[in-house]
Enzyme design. Sequence first.
Site, short mmCIF file in Angstrom:
data_model
loop_
_atom_site.label_atom_id
_atom_site.label_comp_id
_atom_site.label_asym_id
_atom_site.label_seq_id
_atom_site.Cartn_x
_atom_site.Cartn_y
_atom_site.Cartn_z
N HIS A 1 0.60 -1.13 0.04
CA HIS A 1 0.08 -0.15 0.01
C HIS A 1 0.93 1.27 -0.13
O HIS A 1 0.35 2.47 -0.17
CB HIS A 1 -0.89 0.08 1.07
CG HIS A 1 -0.59 0.48 2.64
ND1 HIS A 1 -0.17 -0.69 3.55
CD2 HIS A 1 -0.03 1.42 3.00
CE1 HIS A 1 0.20 -0.02 4.55
NE2 HIS A 1 0.47 1.16 4.35
N ASP B 1 0.24 -7.70 1.41
CA ASP B 1 0.82 -6.23 1.73
C ASP B 1 2.25 -6.17 1.77
O ASP B 1 2.77 -5.41 2.61
CB ASP B 1 -0.15 -5.79 3.04
CG ASP B 1 0.27 -4.08 2.99
OD1 ASP B 1 0.39 -3.76 1.83
OD2 ASP B 1 0.14 -3.61 3.91
N SER C 1 4.77 2.69 7.69
CA SER C 1 4.26 1.56 6.98
C SER C 1 5.68 1.10 6.15
O SER C 1 6.25 1.79 5.33
CB SER C 1 3.17 1.87 5.98
OG SER C 1 2.12 1.68 6.25
#
Length: 493
Positions: free
Chosen positions: A218, A251, A334
Amino acid sequence: MSTENEGSAVPPAPGPHPAPPAPHPNPAVPPAPDYEPTAGRQPTASDAPIGSPDAAGQPGAPNPASGASGPGADAGQAGTWWSADGGQQPGGPGEGQGGQGGPGGPWGTAPVPPPGPSERKPRGLVAALLAAVLVAGAIGGGIGFWAADREGDGSDTTTVSAYGNPKTESRAPGSVSSIANKTLPSVVTIEAQGNNGESGTGTGFVYDKQGHILTNNHVVASAADNGKLTATFSNGKRYTAQVVGRAQGYDVAVVKLKNAAGAKLNPLPLGNSDRVAVGDATVAIGAPFGLSGTVTTGIVSAKKRPVASSDGGGGNASYMSALQTDASINPGNSGGPLLNADGGVIGINSAIQSAGNGSGLGESQQSGSIGLGFAIPINQAKNVAEQLIKTGQPIYPVIEATVSTKDSTNGATIASNGTGGSPAVVPGGPADKAGLKSGDVITKLDDTAIDSGPTLISEIWTHQPGDKVTLTYKRGGKVSKADVTLGKRKGDS
């Protein structure tokens, strides 16, 4: 920092000073020791700063969660005061000098007259007790410090000097500062810019010497289709990068520097996420809200936490059997590494549970950390990364059965129909061969309890195609077991 009238908190007894007391008629009771105030006395060679190596007692070790602490940190502040006759009364902090309410007694009482000759010995005991209180107060308030009187200015103010803690400043191997120092040069801040104007900031880390960077899908998704991708190292050097492969379901993504000439590529050592224990120390590094090189600490709060996350962009959800940590991670963390106490990567920070709506760490999610962070275990991420580097596509283990992804506490229910009206259990697939049917409720995968469809998916994805697992399921109130050999699926569908 300065303190007023250091060492003079004990006022002289009111009235004229009496002569030294006569010997006590009872020889078993020793005379009260003389109390000599030390305020204004020059330090001698026998004096040692409180907290120095040869001082009595050792200062407490810093606690990374609550700051520095030391023995006796509250000593001398119990808030008691001593009456003129040697009795102890309850009081509060700051009730007059030396804990008294002024000369002669506590607040609101009349001054106590000077004691007669028969009362001299109790007053001597009071002086000794007050001396003990002051000493305790000096220890409690002065760990790691010592006070030196200011000379020649006629002031009662004292100066306070701080002494460094050699243990703290040693930056010993295994300390957070040592781990950060070694890790930061291999952590990059990733900026992704899509053709549609969508952009975001995340983190990644050096995976190998060929210039591959491991991060979250992402983080780079917006730039995957002819967008712009850059990676900036801690020394400020910026490189353009391209997506090698990405796995939306896991992910996980791998990007590569286009021109790595001059880049210091020191891959981070990978730990073993299967050996992590709840309570192990963690260090998270990333760029929360664009603040590159931010280091936070915590512990492993839980293992095998089923998490379904989304970046909020309308894409399919990602599923992970995550490591949960209370290390502070926020939007922008992230793709950054979650490290153990040895500096080995045990996970990729991927999602947070927020107090508001949604989860995820993309810049579009502006919720902050509430101590519930989730990382993809590095053992799983490594397998995915190797697939992406070799083929550019992920491989997923599957049972080829559609399950409900709604929240549940009973288990994972096999749906009535699959996508587009297809059978929920693919004919000839692993689930079909094991005898599973629509309506079956799967409650366990091997020894792991299954409470929902996302939990089942995340647990299956910790395995490899060809692995054999045992599914426990309910059908019509009867509990049964089925051995399933996992199939495989290439790419994201």
